[in-house]
Design a protein around this motif. Structure first.
Motif, PDB file in Angstrom:
ATOM      1  N   MET A  90       0.834  -1.189   0.000  1.00  0.00           N
ATOM      2  CA  MET A  90       0.000   0.000   0.000  1.00  0.00           C
ATOM      3  C   MET A  90       0.877   1.249   0.000  1.00  0.00           C
ATOM      4  O   MET A  90       1.728   1.424   0.876  1.00  0.00           O
ATOM      5  CB  MET A  90      -0.902  -0.002   1.237  1.00  0.00           C
ATOM      6  N   PRO A  91       0.718   2.142  -0.985  1.00  0.00           N
ATOM      7  CA  PRO A  91       1.525   3.363  -1.006  1.00  0.00           C
ATOM      8  C   PRO A  91       1.110   4.311   0.112  1.00  0.00           C
ATOM      9  O   PRO A  91      -0.041   4.315   0.539  1.00  0.00           O
ATOM     10  CB  PRO A  91       1.213   3.965  -2.385  1.00  0.00           C
ATOM     11  N   GLN A  92       2.065   5.095   0.572  1.00  0.00           N
ATOM     12  CA  GLN A  92       1.813   6.010   1.671  1.00  0.00           C
ATOM     13  C   GLN A  92       1.990   7.456   1.201  1.00  0.00           C
ATOM     14  O   GLN A  92       3.001   7.802   0.612  1.00  0.00           O
ATOM     15  CB  GLN A  92       2.768   5.729   2.836  1.00  0.00           C
ATOM     16  N   GLY A  93       0.998   8.275   1.465  1.00  0.00           N
ATOM     17  CA  GLY A  93       1.083   9.692   1.131  1.00  0.00           C
ATOM     18  C   GLY A  93       1.713  10.484   2.263  1.00  0.00           C
ATOM     19  O   GLY A  93       2.179   9.924   3.261  1.00  0.00           O
ATOM     20  N   VAL A  96      -4.698  -0.841  -3.524  1.00  0.00           N
ATOM     21  CA  VAL A  96      -3.390  -0.231  -3.758  1.00  0.00           C
ATOM     22  C   VAL A  96      -3.464   0.730  -4.942  1.00  0.00           C
ATOM     23  O   VAL A  96      -2.924   1.843  -4.901  1.00  0.00           O
ATOM     24  CB  VAL A  96      -2.330  -1.320  -4.002  1.00  0.00           C
ATOM     25  N   TYR A  97      -4.150   0.311  -5.995  1.00  0.00           N
ATOM     26  CA  TYR A  97      -4.291   1.153  -7.187  1.00  0.00           C
ATOM     27  C   TYR A  97      -5.061   2.424  -6.866  1.00  0.00           C
ATOM     28  O   TYR A  97      -4.647   3.530  -7.245  1.00  0.00           O
ATOM     29  CB  TYR A  97      -5.005   0.356  -8.274  1.00  0.00           C
ATOM     30  N   LEU A  98      -6.164   2.304  -6.139  1.00  0.00           N
ATOM     31  CA  LEU A  98      -6.963   3.472  -5.787  1.00  0.00           C
ATOM     32  C   LEU A  98      -6.178   4.417  -4.890  1.00  0.00           C
ATOM     33  O   LEU A  98      -6.252   5.647  -5.046  1.00  0.00           O
ATOM     34  CB  LEU A  98      -8.248   3.022  -5.084  1.00  0.00           C
ATOM     35  N   ALA A  99      -5.414   3.864  -3.961  1.00  0.00           N
ATOM     36  CA  ALA A  99      -4.590   4.708  -3.082  1.00  0.00           C
ATOM     37  C   ALA A  99      -3.572   5.503  -3.883  1.00  0.00           C
ATOM     38  O   ALA A  99      -3.317   6.676  -3.594  1.00  0.00           O
ATOM     39  CB  ALA A  99      -3.890   3.841  -2.034  1.00  0.00           C
ATOM     40  N   SER A 100      -2.991   4.888  -4.912  1.00  0.00           N
ATOM     41  CA  SER A 100      -2.017   5.603  -5.742  1.00  0.00           C
ATOM     42  C   SER A 100      -2.693   6.724  -6.528  1.00  0.00           C
ATOM     43  O   SER A 100      -2.115   7.808  -6.709  1.00  0.00           O
ATOM     44  CB  SER A 100      -1.311   4.639  -6.697  1.00  0.00           C
ATOM     45  N   LEU A 101      -3.930   6.502  -6.986  1.00  0.00           N
ATOM     46  CA  LEU A 101      -4.675   7.553  -7.675  1.00  0.00           C
ATOM     47  C   LEU A 101      -4.952   8.728  -6.738  1.00  0.00           C
ATOM     48  O   LEU A 101      -4.811   9.902  -7.117  1.00  0.00           O
ATOM     49  CB  LEU A 101      -6.001   7.003  -8.209  1.00  0.00           C
TER      50      LEU A 101
END
Length: 201
Positions: A46-49, A148-153
């Protein structure tokens, strides 16, 4: 003279004895190496902002969702291609962001000259994102990939909109540096410059 039987017995005794094998010899079975275990593909991360600067933290933001569905990730990707919105140039884009800046000027007239004494800007924005309808029925690994994809968007959209907020002060500076008569043109030029920068960002 010794009999043949006595000679045969003496020969066997001299040689240490002899007997036929009890069973037939077994041919050795060639050893085979066990196949190497196949490494499992690790789950997506999961990417982190940036804390406090997520999409939900952007001031004056409206998030609009368009629904997508499918029995698995492959089917959803197909739906995305059919339903995703288009940008101002007509190009399909999965996650769209838009913003506008409203300006407010305070002026003062002295000796017949009108000068700007204060300038304020307000940024409002929208973000269009996909929303998965049948998440409860999605295969677990596909669901994680989707999240994960939605988090990156969302992270990409947040960075773009926060860039606009961070540089909205440039529009105020341009307004203050102009005359009242030229304020409209100066503000429009500064906003367009910010639009170009945010698109490149």
């Amino acid at each position: 003279m010794l009999s043949p039987l006595v000679l045969a017995t003496a020969f066997i005794a001299q040689m240490g004895g002899y007997s036929l094998p009890a069973t037939r010899p077994v041919m050795p079975v060639p050893r085979t190496e066990a196949p190497a275990p196949v490494a499992a593909t690790p789950p997506p991360t999961m990417p982190q902002g940036v804390p406090g600067r997520a999409l939900k933290d952007v001031p004056n933001l409206t998030i609009r969702y368009y629904d997508v569905a499918g029995k698995n990730l492959k089917a959803v990707v197909k739906t995305l291609g059919e339903q995703r919105p288009k940008d101002s140039s007509g190009r399909p884009i999965t996650a769209a962001t838009n913003w506008k800046i409203a300006t407010d000027l305070n002026r003062r007239t002295t000796d017949g000259q009108c000068k700007i004494i204060a300038a304020h800007v307000a940024v409002t924005a929208t973000a269009d994102l996909p929303r998965l309808l049948n998440a409860a029925k999605f295969p677990p690994r596909d669901l994680l990939s989707w999240q994960v994809y939605l988090a990156s968007l969302e992270i990409t959209a947040a960075r773009r909109l926060w860039f606009v907020h961070d540089h909205a002060g440039d529009v105020e500076k341009a307004l203050l540096a102009s005359s009242y008569a030229g304020a409209e043109a100066a503000g429009a030029a500064a906003i367009e410059s910010l639009r170009v920068q945010s698109a490149a960002f």
